[in-house]
Design a protein around this motif. Structure first.
Motif, PDB file in Angstrom:
ATOM      1  N   ARG A  52     100.086  27.684 -22.851  1.00 55.95           N
ATOM      2  CA  ARG A  52     101.398  28.343 -22.907  1.00 55.95           C
ATOM      3  C   ARG A  52     101.282  29.822 -22.569  1.00 55.95           C
ATOM      4  NH1 ARG A  52     105.652  24.574 -23.939  1.00 55.95           N
ATOM      5  NH2 ARG A  52     104.595  22.747 -24.794  1.00 55.95           N
ATOM      6  N   THR A  53     102.423  30.409 -22.271  1.00 52.93           N
ATOM      7  CA  THR A  53     102.526  31.861 -22.204  1.00 52.93           C
ATOM      8  C   THR A  53     103.660  32.284 -23.147  1.00 52.93           C
ATOM      9  OG1 THR A  53     103.965  31.661 -20.228  1.00 52.93           O
ATOM     10  CG2 THR A  53     101.639  32.083 -19.855  1.00 52.93           C
ATOM     11  N   PRO A  54     103.318  33.039 -24.211  1.00 53.38           N
ATOM     12  CA  PRO A  54     101.990  33.548 -24.544  1.00 53.38           C
ATOM     13  C   PRO A  54     101.166  32.554 -25.381  1.00 53.38           C
ATOM     14  CG  PRO A  54     103.600  34.472 -26.047  1.00 53.38           C
ATOM     15  CD  PRO A  54     104.375  33.622 -25.064  1.00 53.38           C
ATOM     16  N   HIS A  55      99.848  32.676 -25.270  1.00 58.11           N
ATOM     17  CA  HIS A  55      98.890  31.898 -26.062  1.00 58.11           C
ATOM     18  C   HIS A  55      97.770  32.859 -26.416  1.00 58.11           C
ATOM     19  CE1 HIS A  55      97.259  27.514 -26.567  1.00 58.11           C
ATOM     20  NE2 HIS A  55      96.927  28.279 -27.589  1.00 58.11           N
ATOM     21  N   LEU A  56      97.536  33.074 -27.711  1.00 55.29           N
ATOM     22  CA  LEU A  56      96.616  34.119 -28.153  1.00 55.29           C
ATOM     23  C   LEU A  56      95.322  33.566 -28.731  1.00 55.29           C
ATOM     24  CD1 LEU A  56      99.586  35.491 -28.377  1.00 55.29           C
ATOM     25  CD2 LEU A  56      98.312  37.268 -29.555  1.00 55.29           C
ATOM     26  N   PRO A  95     110.382  33.706 -20.134  1.00 53.38           N
ATOM     27  CA  PRO A  95     111.250  34.386 -21.107  1.00 53.38           C
ATOM     28  C   PRO A  95     110.563  34.630 -22.450  1.00 53.38           C
ATOM     29  CG  PRO A  95     112.458  32.648 -19.986  1.00 53.38           C
ATOM     30  CD  PRO A  95     111.018  32.492 -19.583  1.00 53.38           C
ATOM     31  N   PHE A  96     109.718  33.699 -22.878  1.00 50.87           N
ATOM     32  CA  PHE A  96     108.993  33.879 -24.140  1.00 50.87           C
ATOM     33  C   PHE A  96     108.016  35.048 -24.023  1.00 50.87           C
ATOM     34  CE2 PHE A  96     110.307  29.459 -24.267  1.00 50.87           C
ATOM     35  CZ  PHE A  96     110.699  29.272 -25.588  1.00 50.87           C
ATOM     36  N   ALA A  97     107.309  35.111 -22.905  1.00 53.92           N
ATOM     37  CA  ALA A  97     106.369  36.209 -22.675  1.00 53.92           C
ATOM     38  C   ALA A  97     107.112  37.546 -22.643  1.00 53.92           C
ATOM     39  CB  ALA A  97     105.606  35.990 -21.372  1.00 53.92           C
ATOM     40  N   GLN A  98     108.290  37.556 -22.051  1.00 53.31           N
ATOM     41  CA  GLN A  98     109.094  38.779 -22.001  1.00 53.31           C
ATOM     42  C   GLN A  98     109.558  39.180 -23.391  1.00 53.31           C
ATOM     43  OE1 GLN A  98     112.167  37.749 -19.204  1.00 53.31           O
ATOM     44  NE2 GLN A  98     110.785  37.799 -17.438  1.00 53.31           N
ATOM     45  N   ASP A  99     109.965  38.193 -24.199  1.00 49.62           N
ATOM     46  CA  ASP A  99     110.399  38.484 -25.566  1.00 49.62           C
ATOM     47  C   ASP A  99     109.262  39.051 -26.414  1.00 49.62           C
ATOM     48  OD1 ASP A  99     112.991  37.640 -25.083  1.00 49.62           O
ATOM     49  OD2 ASP A  99     112.689  35.632 -25.897  1.00 49.62           O
ATOM     50  N   TYR A 100     108.043  38.580 -26.142  1.00 47.23           N
ATOM     51  CA  TYR A 100     106.890  39.012 -26.921  1.00 47.23           C
ATOM     52  C   TYR A 100     106.190  40.243 -26.327  1.00 47.23           C
ATOM     53  CZ  TYR A 100     106.478  35.314 -30.441  1.00 47.23           C
ATOM     54  OH  TYR A 100     106.675  34.512 -31.532  1.00 47.23           O
ATOM     55  N   GLY A 152     105.846  28.816 -26.095  1.00 49.68           N
ATOM     56  CA  GLY A 152     106.146  29.556 -24.879  1.00 49.68           C
ATOM     57  C   GLY A 152     106.318  28.625 -23.702  1.00 49.68           C
ATOM     58  N   CYS A 153     106.387  29.192 -22.523  1.00 45.62           N
ATOM     59  CA  CYS A 153     106.485  28.397 -21.300  1.00 45.62           C
ATOM     60  C   CYS A 153     105.126  27.748 -21.012  1.00 45.62           C
ATOM     61  CB  CYS A 153     106.859  29.287 -20.115  1.00 45.62           C
ATOM     62  SG  CYS A 153     108.371  30.248 -20.349  1.00 45.62           S
ATOM     63  N   THR A 154     105.147  26.593 -20.406  1.00 45.46           N
ATOM     64  CA  THR A 154     103.884  25.983 -20.007  1.00 45.46           C
ATOM     65  C   THR A 154     103.284  26.765 -18.856  1.00 45.46           C
ATOM     66  OG1 THR A 154     105.054  24.495 -18.500  1.00 45.46           O
ATOM     67  CG2 THR A 154     104.555  23.651 -20.712  1.00 45.46           C
ATOM     68  N   ILE A 155     101.957  26.849 -18.838  1.00 42.49           N
ATOM     69  CA  ILE A 155     101.274  27.507 -17.725  1.00 42.49           C
ATOM     70  C   ILE A 155     101.572  26.757 -16.445  1.00 42.49           C
ATOM     71  CG2 ILE A 155      98.989  27.974 -16.735  1.00 42.49           C
ATOM     72  CD1 ILE A 155      98.038  28.620 -19.572  1.00 42.49           C
ATOM     73  N   LYS A 156     101.819  27.486 -15.386  1.00 41.24           N
ATOM     74  CA  LYS A 156     102.134  26.871 -14.096  1.00 41.24           C
ATOM     75  C   LYS A 156     100.829  26.651 -13.329  1.00 41.24           C
ATOM     76  CE  LYS A 156     106.405  27.071 -15.224  1.00 41.24           C
ATOM     77  NZ  LYS A 156     106.208  27.547 -16.621  1.00 41.24           N
ATOM     78  N   TRP A 157     100.331  25.419 -13.408  1.00 37.92           N
ATOM     79  CA  TRP A 157      99.045  25.073 -12.800  1.00 37.92           C
ATOM     80  C   TRP A 157      99.175  24.852 -11.298  1.00 37.92           C
ATOM     81  CZ3 TRP A 157      95.354  26.055 -16.120  1.00 37.92           C
ATOM     82  CH2 TRP A 157      95.595  25.894 -17.489  1.00 37.92           C
TER      83      TRP A 157
END
Length: 208
Positions: free
Chosen positions: A141-145, A70-75, A200-205
């Protein structure tokens, strides 16, 4: 005392096993000032891409992101806008999806292709299938810049973190962290604020 030794040993083993279990999945990764290693990842057009491919690039805005968070979608629109603003100035966006598709099917390569086409991405959307690049960078995270700046044939990390201070609503943003950093970087100065907390969301490892 003899009775206590086995108990102490058991406690030590438990503590060590807990440490191993809780150890972060991602490696420490890059810090500001580090040289970023180049990589080759598959773009949604099926071609491999590396940082060295674009000889005219002064740098890159690398964003670890995905389809489903959802964070990635918002951004997402803000990432599109960053590319619109900075690609012509020599700093194009490179988006990388590090999520494990076995855990999150919506982040599969096929779904990435659909998303890029639907949203008309004007920048590469790369698949970090092995998650090696995310680990190298230290993305969590996603997003992480990460802003990379060219120095000779190398790319140096100049900014790490978030786009701005409001993940939910772009209209309520008070501080544009990345744009402020870019204003300094593009005139040859270190970013006044070079690191912020990625939200953001944690990366899904991948599961071990």
């Amino acid at each position: 005392m003899k009775k206590l030794l086995p108990l102490l040993a058991a406690c030590l083993v438990l503590a060590l096993s807990s440490f191993v279990f809780l150890r972060p999945t991602a490696e420490a990764g890059y810090q500001v000032g580090d040289k970023a290693a180049d990589f080759k990842l598959k773009n949604v057009d099926g071609k491999l891409m590396s940082l060295a491919d674009n000889k005219a690039a002064k740098g890159y805005i690398v964003v670890f992101t995905c389809n489903t968070c959802p964070f990635a979608q918002d951004y997402e629109q803000r990432v599109i806008d960053l590319n619109t603003k900075y690609a012509s100035q020599g700093y194009p966006v490179v988006a990388i999806n590090p999520n494990d598709a076995a855990t999150v099917p919506g982040d599969s390569f096929a779904e990435m292709q659909k998303r890029a086409k639907e949203k008309k991405y004007a920048f590469p959307y790369l698949h970090d299938e092995t998650q090696q690049v995310a680990r190298q960078f230290g993305a969590t995270r996603t997003p992480h810049l990460y802003v990379l700046t060219r120095q000779g044939n190398s790319f140096v990390v100049s900014y790490i973190g978030a786009i701005d201070d409001n993940s939910e609503d772009a209209k309520l943003v008070k501080t544009k962290y990345l744009e402020n950093a870019m204003a300094d970087i593009m005139v040859g100065k270190p970013a006044a604020v070079s690191s912020t907390k990625a939200i953001g969301c944690t990366i899904k490892w991948k599961k071990a």
